[in-house]
Every structure is written in structure tokens, then in C-alpha cells.
Write an enzyme that holds these catalytic residues in place. Structure first.
Site, short mmCIF file in Angstrom:
data_model
loop_
_atom_site.label_atom_id
_atom_site.label_comp_id
_atom_site.label_asym_id
_atom_site.label_seq_id
_atom_site.Cartn_x
_atom_site.Cartn_y
_atom_site.Cartn_z
N HIS A 165 0.80 -1.22 0.00
CA HIS A 165 0.00 0.00 0.00
C HIS A 165 0.84 1.28 0.00
CE1 HIS A 165 -4.04 -1.77 0.62
NE2 HIS A 165 -3.30 -2.80 1.02
N ASP A 373 3.45 9.57 -0.94
CA ASP A 373 2.26 8.84 -0.51
C ASP A 373 2.00 7.74 -1.52
OD1 ASP A 373 0.07 8.31 1.08
OD2 ASP A 373 -0.57 10.40 1.16
#
Ligand code: ADQ
Length: 731
Positions: A165, A373
Site C-alpha cells: 500500500h 504517498d
């Protein structure tokens, strides 16, 4: 019935000690909501840590197990010290900072690594125990990178997926890890390794090449045991409908009205994050300060709502950052505020879903400016909650930047640049806002989290490549080959030269057939039952010089030229489009993300046209697609051409597979043998029927049935065939 086993650090529910003993509540975060569509009793089992240490639930383990089992959850119990070393330690103080390019925060602690590996073993044990044949296992994220391989050891035939992720960093950063090899091998225990973007896929493949010395074919990595692991990009989405519906509800309307009464300024700027140094919060505040400094007209007319949810509060870096944020917010409010206007409204807590939606709904601008991110779901949630207007300022270092083309992109380190973008966002004309937002909304709706999970699971369910073991040709098999050959009357022999019959030399001009090889081939060719074809990458002049006088078929330049026995050289025009089935989906993805782009299919090429596309979109996507295709096709015989408003992927239309097919169709053969040593020969192996005797010469994965170590052994086998006693030569 086969089930899905989801494995993640945390379960979708968390245990807490409340007034009435242990209580269970839903875990926060996108993963639990995201997988809601695939998780449930009867369909799946979720393996993970329940959120309380062993010490805190001592004596109540059985009750916990029972309670969780009703929710299709299987707990992995961890002690306090394990949580400290494996989770707060190695996961969050080594992998998290390093993978986000915060090398200065990363520490390399052997003891923590050991605990990390041990806890990963514990997860693998739990999975292996719970898994039944046919189950699909899907491991989540950086805390469990070793688990896929550990499960593979326990269950060699299991179907295993892994999804990361967070970003996968560039090799120069990844290589800093003392345990880089173990982590890569760990992840590659999976059949499918999923990452959010193609950039991360490229980085992962670079690391695999550099650390493990394994190349890939269109992101398929062949491993030692012949297994193939596919590395693929699956951008995670959100439950867009849930956000959209909530945003349009009456409750949200009321909540927005209440907010508007509290925040009296004309405009609201919003940011929402976990409090984390990767999110660029200090830089964002600095940019807001510069914005106020340089735009006197906006002072008093705008409020910045800074919503931070507490996170990893036991880690020192997070405590330090919290203090710095508190101070900076205090300073900006103290210096710039005035009676009746507070420039920043600072909330440090988790807010319920309905409030969050109302905040998104009321914000004129969302400032999403992480320094790094993996994806960033906040950006997508903001988009899903908007109707027409609203502007998104988005960091180019968020994975979401690859999808949300309608945002204003910023480099979060460029503080004046972010200040400028904020002003542009606040002053953007309504029709432009509406246009950009619609473009992004379409994307967010199409790429929902259900879709994401379905895509990953579909890839996992897809049949894998056949095993590519190519077992060493045993004495028994060699004898069987000779016997088959002897009994046959129509025999086709397709032989590569360099590396197969002629040992490789530093320069091709030095590699020559020996006198013994010439005589062997001549002997084989003179038997009328044999059809001998020499299939080479060499040019036709060389083949002519060597074998022009022989009674053999020749294929030069991997089949671009063919000379049948007794015939003349002729150019082949052959077509094969297997590669297109891999390239097409990538192009289609980029079409979906680039309004106005389209695909043209030609015999030997696929063309991605972007001249008619939205200029802002194609400026972003064309170079990205170029990079993606360059990475994916690096080891294939495909060419990438940059045209005017087009990107073209062109295949070399000739390969040995077509040569094989061509000769195969000429007769009804009762014996077929093909031998080769390199990638170009694989096309030949794949084109032949399963019963053909296919032999790979040398090491490396192969689609061939058998393997021989070197040209010497191959020649010896041919000598045996040529000398077969039962062969009655008619001259
Ligand atoms: P995170 O780093 O947690 O996730 P993000 O993707 O933005 O980052 O998800 C945060 C979630 O928390 C969002 O759903 C948001 O609504 C919620 N949230 C944040 N602040 C909140 C608050 N104050 N109150 C309530 N809810 C709040 C990691 C990676 C990301 C990746 C995701 C999913 O770091 O890059 O996108 O996993 O793969």
C-alpha cells in the site's frame, strides 16, 4: 467451497478494553471498508492482529477467538515486545521511512529485523493452518512482506497475492536496506505482486534485477523453481458511491450549514491526514503562511481547516512532529489572526464519517500535499463528495496524481509554488472548476475500491504460466528419444546453432561449426526420413557459406528469411500478435485516464493516439506511458516509437515460433525435435505440440520439456540419433 484468506497486520475489527471488559469495534482506515465487498462469513477469513497485546488479554484468548470467529476473523496474538519491535520498530522505523524516501529516519536494527521475521513466520503459520486446497491467499502491506514466501514454503501450490500500500522506492534508496534480498524474495513468494502505480512496478522490477539478478518479461519474473510471479499495478480506489450518497444527504446538508455558521469566512481550505511526516504538514503550513503574506486581499476571507488524526503516537519522530505542528499553527494564528478571524482551525482527532463528508462538502479547496504517498485516498474522497465546483491541489508525489489529472499539481517542497497554486485554486473560474472536477469524478467512480479488489482477485484467479522446469534429460528419456526416432519415418529436427550446437564465443566471428559438427549434420540431412532445419539468428550470407551445399532447410535472422531444401532464399511475412494481449490492457488503462486518447491496431503494432486528447492530460500521460512501456517491454523484441501525437509499440514480426509452425504444417511428422539455448528459441518451443521433444541447452527457465547442460551433450545426443542402428540409410 474455496475461500479468500486476507492477511493484514490489523484485523478489520479492533479489541479494546472498555467498562464491560473486552469490546470489539471496527478498525479505522480504507482497507477494512475497501474489502467489505469481498469479506464475510462463508466467503473469507481475515487473519491479523486484534490490536491488544497478549498481556492485555491473558486468560481470555479462547473468548476472543470465539468472538472474532463469528466475524470471520482469525487472530494472531502478539506480545507487547513483539508489537514494539515488529510493528513500531522494523515496520514503522525502517520500512515506512525508507520506502517514503525518509532515509534520515530509517534505522537498521538487526534485533528488530529478527522479530519482524519471527512475527511474519507466525502469520504464515496461522495462514497455513487455516488454508484448505483451492483457497486464495491475499497478503497486505509492508508489515508482512516475508509472509508470501513463508506461506509458499508451507503450501507450495497455494495461490498467493501480495499488495503493497505504500510506495516502492527507487533502487538507490531500496538498496540501503541490509535485508533487501530477503524482502524481495519474500514478496516474490506470491503469484501476483500488486502496487498502486506503474512507477512502483518499475522500481520493484529494477530492484529484482539488481538484487536478485532476475530479468522480467512484461513484468513476469521467472523464479528459481520455474514459478512465474507477475508484478502489476492496481491503483486502489474508494467506495465512491458511499461518499457521494452521504455527501448529498439531508444530514450532510445540515452539517454543512452548521459548519458554515461556525466558519464565517467566504472560503474554506481543507486538509485531512494521519499525522505523519510523509504528509508534508509543516511544508503545507509554511505555504499557507506565504500565501497570506503575499495575498493581502485574501486575509480575513479564508479559513484553513487542518484535520489531523493521531497516529503512531508512541514513536519519537511522531511526537516531535506533533510538537512542531502545534507550534507552527500557534505562531501563524498568533501573528496573522485578528479578532474575528482565525487563519487556521486545527483539529487533532478522528472525526466520524458524516462529519468528514460534510467537511469535504464545504471545502472550496482541498490541499493534499504529501511529500510521498503510496496513493492517498483523501484526494479521492474529496472528489467523490463534490458536485460541480471545488479545486484540488495535489502533490505530484502522491500515487493519486497518476489518476486525478484535473488537479493543480504541486511539488510540496516548493513552498512558494504551493502558495501560488492555492491562490490559483481559490480564484479558479467556476466553469473550469466544474470541468476539472467532472473529469476526476469519472475516474474516481470508475476506479472504485470494489473494482480494485475484483481486479486483483481476477489476476490471482487467472491461470498461471505452465511450470517451466525443463528437467534434465535423463538417460532413460534419452534412450526413449532414440527409440522414438528410430521408429519414426517422418522426422522434423529444428536446431538452433549458436549456444546449442556451437559453443558461444566472445565474438560471433570466432564461433564456427567444427568439422565434426559439419559431418554430423550432413549425415543427418542425408537420411531421407529426416527433415533438418537450422534455425538461427545469423544472417543468410553466413548460413549460405556454412550450409549452402547441404540438403537442409535454413532460417536466418530468426525467421525473417527462409530457404527450403533445394529452394532459394525468400523473405517471410508472418504475423503473430501474442504480445498484443499484454500491451493492449496497458494502453486501454491509459485511454481511460486520458480523455480523448484512442488506440489503433495494426498488423505489427499498436498505436496510442493522443493528439486529440485533452492537452493537460496528454502532457502528463504520454511521458508516463512511454516510461511504463519502456520498463515492461525491456526484455522483449518490441520497439517503442515516439511519433507526433502518437506512441507506437512495434513488434519484430519474425520469430522462430513461426519458422517452427511453417515446417510443422508441411507434413505429418511422427517425430519432432527442437533444440535451442536462448530467449528467441522459447518462441519455437511454445509453437510446438506437447509431444514434441523440446530441449533447452544451458541454464535458465524454459518452456522446453527437457534440458541438456551444454552444446557438447546436445551434439552427443544427435550423434546417437545419427548412429541409430535400426536406421536404414538409403543413399
Ligand atoms: P494512509 O497513509 O493512512 O494510507 P490515506 O490513503 O490518505 O493515507 O488514507 C487515510 C484514511 O484515513 C482516509 O480514508 C481518510 O478519510 C481517513 N482519515 C484521515 N484523517 C482522518 C480524520 N481526522 N478523521 C477521520 N478519518 C480520517 C496508506 C498509504 C496510502 C494509501 C492507503 C491505501 O499511506 O498512500 O493510499 O494506505 O492503500
Amino acid at each position: 467451497m474455496a475461500k479468500l484468506i486476507i492477511v493484514s497486520n490489523r484485523l478489520p475489527v479492533t479489541l479494546q478494553r472498555g467498562e464491560h471488559g473486552l469490546e470489539v469495534s471496527p478498525s479505522p482506515g480504507g482497507l477494512a471498508t475497501g474489502l467489505a465487498s469481498v469479506h464475510g462469513p462463508g466467503r473469507s477469513l481475515w487473519v491479523g492482529w486484534p490490536g491488544l497485546s497478549n498481556e492485555a488479554i491473558r486468560g481470555e484468548e479462547e473468548g476472543v477467538r470465539r468472538e472474532l470467529s463469528g466475524r470471520a476473523c482469525l487472530p494472531v496474538f502478539l506480545s507487547q515486545s513483539e508489537v514494539r519491535d515488529y510493528y513500531s520498530g522494523f515496520s514503522n522505523r525502517t520500512l515506512w521511512p525508507l520506502f517514503h524516501y525518509f532515509t534520515q529516519h530509517a534505522r537498521y536494527d538487526r534485533r528488530e529485523w529478527d522479530v519482524y521475521a519471527r512475527v511474519n513466520e507466525r502469520f504464515a503459520d496461522a495462514v497455513a493452518e487455516a488454508a484448505a486446497p483451492g483457497d486464495m491467499i491475499w497478503v497486505q502491506d509492508y508489515q508482512l512482506m516475508l509472509v508470501p514466501r513463508m506461506v509458499r514454503h508451507r503450501l507450495p501450490h497455494a495461490t498467493i497475492g501480495f499488495f503493497l500500500h505504500i510506495p516502492f522506492p527507487a533502487y538507490e534508496v531500496f538498496r540501503l536496506l541490509p535485508w533487501r534480498r530477503e524482502l524481495l524474495e519474500g514478496a516474490l513468494g506470491a503469484d501476483v505482486v500488486g502496487l498502486h502505480t506503474y512507477d512502483y512496478v518499475g522500481h520493484f522490477l529494477d530492484a529484482v534485477q539488481a538484487v536478485l539478478g532476475r530479468s522480467h518479461e512484461f513484468a513476469d519474473v521467472t523464479l528459481e523453481d520455474g514459478r512465474v510471479a507477475r508484478v502489476e499495478s492496481f491503483p486502489m480506489g474508494i467506495d465512491a458511491t458511499r461518499f457521494e450518497t452521504a455527501a448529498q444527504s439531508r444530514d450532510a446538508e445540515k452539517e454543512v450549514a452548521r459548519l458554515r455558521r461556525q466558519v464565517k469566512t467566504e472560503k474554506i481550505v481543507l486538509s485531512v491526514d494521519r499525522l505523519d511526516y510523509t504528509k508534508g504538514i509543516l511544508e503545507r503550513l509554511a505555504a499557507y503562511d506565504v500565501f497570506l503574506e503575499e495575498n493581502a486581499a485574501w486575509r480575513g476571507r479564508v479559513t484553513f481547516v487542518l484535520l489531523l488524526v493521531p497516529s503512531r503516537t508512541r514513536v519519537q519522530e511522531y511526537q516531535d512532529l506533533k510538537r512542531q505542528i502545534d507550534e507552527l499553527v500557534g505562531r501563524i494564528n498568533g501573528q496573522r489572526g485578528r479578532v474575528g478571524w482565525t487563519p487556521i482551525v486545527y483539529l487533532y482527532r478522528s472525526v466520524p464519517f458524516e462529519r468528514l463528508v460534510a467537511l469535504y462538502r464545504s471545502a472550496d479547496v482541498a490541499l493534499v500535499t504529501p511529500l510521498r504517498d503510496g496513493m492517498n485516498l483523501v484526494a479521492k474522497e474529496y472528489v467523490a463528495c463534490r458536485d460541480r465546483g471545488g479545486a484540488l491541489v495535489l502533490s505530484e508525489f502522491a500515487g493519486a496524481a497518476r489518476e486525478l489529472g484535473g488537479a493543480l499539481f504541486v511539488n510540496p517542497n516548493d513552498v512558494p509554488g504551493v502558495a501560488l497554486a492555492l491562490r490559483d485554486a481559490l480564484e479558479m473560474p467556476a466553469d473550469e472548476q466544474a470541468h476539472r472536477m467532472q473529469w476526476m469524478k469519472d475516474r474516481v467512480t470508475a476506479g472504485s475500491v470494489d473494482r480494485w479488489a475484483a481486479d486483483v482477485l481476477a489476476e490471482l484467479a487467472a491461470p498461471r504460466h505452465p511450470p517451466t522446469g525443463a528437467e534434465l534429460l535423463s538417460g532413460v528419456e534419452a534412450a526413449a528419444t532414440c527409440a522414438e526416432f528410430a521408429a519414426a519415418t517422418r522426422r522434423l529436427l529444428l536446431l538452433d546453432l549458436d549456444g546449442t550446437l556451437i559453443p558461444l564465443a566472445a565474438h560471433p566471428s570466432r564461433a564456427q561449426p567444427s568439422a565434426a559438427l559439419f559431418s554430423l549434420l550432413e549425415r543427418l540431412a542425408s537420411d531421407p526420413r529426416n527433415e533438418l532445419v537450422l534455425v538461427s539468428g545469423r544472417d543468410k550470407a553466413t548460413l549460405d557459406a556454412w550450409f549452402g551445399a547441404f540438403n537442409v532447410g535454413l532460417a536466418a535472422e530468426h525467421g525473417a528469411w527462409i530457404r527450403e531444401r533445394g529452394g532459394a532464399w525468400r523473405a517471410t511475412v508472418l504475423r503473430d500478435a501474442a504480445w498484443k494481449t499484454r500491451v493492449m490492457p496497458v494502453l486501454e488503462r491509459f485511454v481511460r485516464r486520458t480523455p480523448g486518447a484512442w488506440i489503433e491496431e495494426k498488423d505489427f503494432s499498436l498505436v496510442w493516439h493522443y493528439r486529440a486528447a485533452e492537452p493537460a492530460a496528454s502532457r502528463l500521460r504520454a511521458p508516463e506511458l512511454r516510461r511504463v512501456l519502456a520498463t515492461l517491454t525491456a526484455n522483449l523484441e518490441l520497439h517503442l516509437l515516439d511519433g507526433n501525437g502518437v506512441l507506437e509499440v512495434k513488434a519484430n514480426p519474425f520469430h522462430k515460433g513461426q519458422v517452427a509452425a511453417q515446417w510443422l504444417g508441411q507434413d505429418t511428422w511422427d517425430f519432432v525435435l527442437a533444440a535451442g539455448d536462448d530467449r528467441t528459441d522459447e518462441d519455437m518451443f511454445r509453437a510446438l505440440p506437447a509431444l514434441a521433444r523440446t530441449i533447452k541447452v544451458g541454464p535458465g527457465a524454459s518452456a522446453a520439456r527437457h534440458r541438456l547442460p551444454a552444446p557438447g551433450e546436445m551434439i552427443a545426443l544427435l550423434e546417437r540419433l545419427g548412429a541409430e542402428p535400426s536406421s536404414r540409410r538409403k543413399r
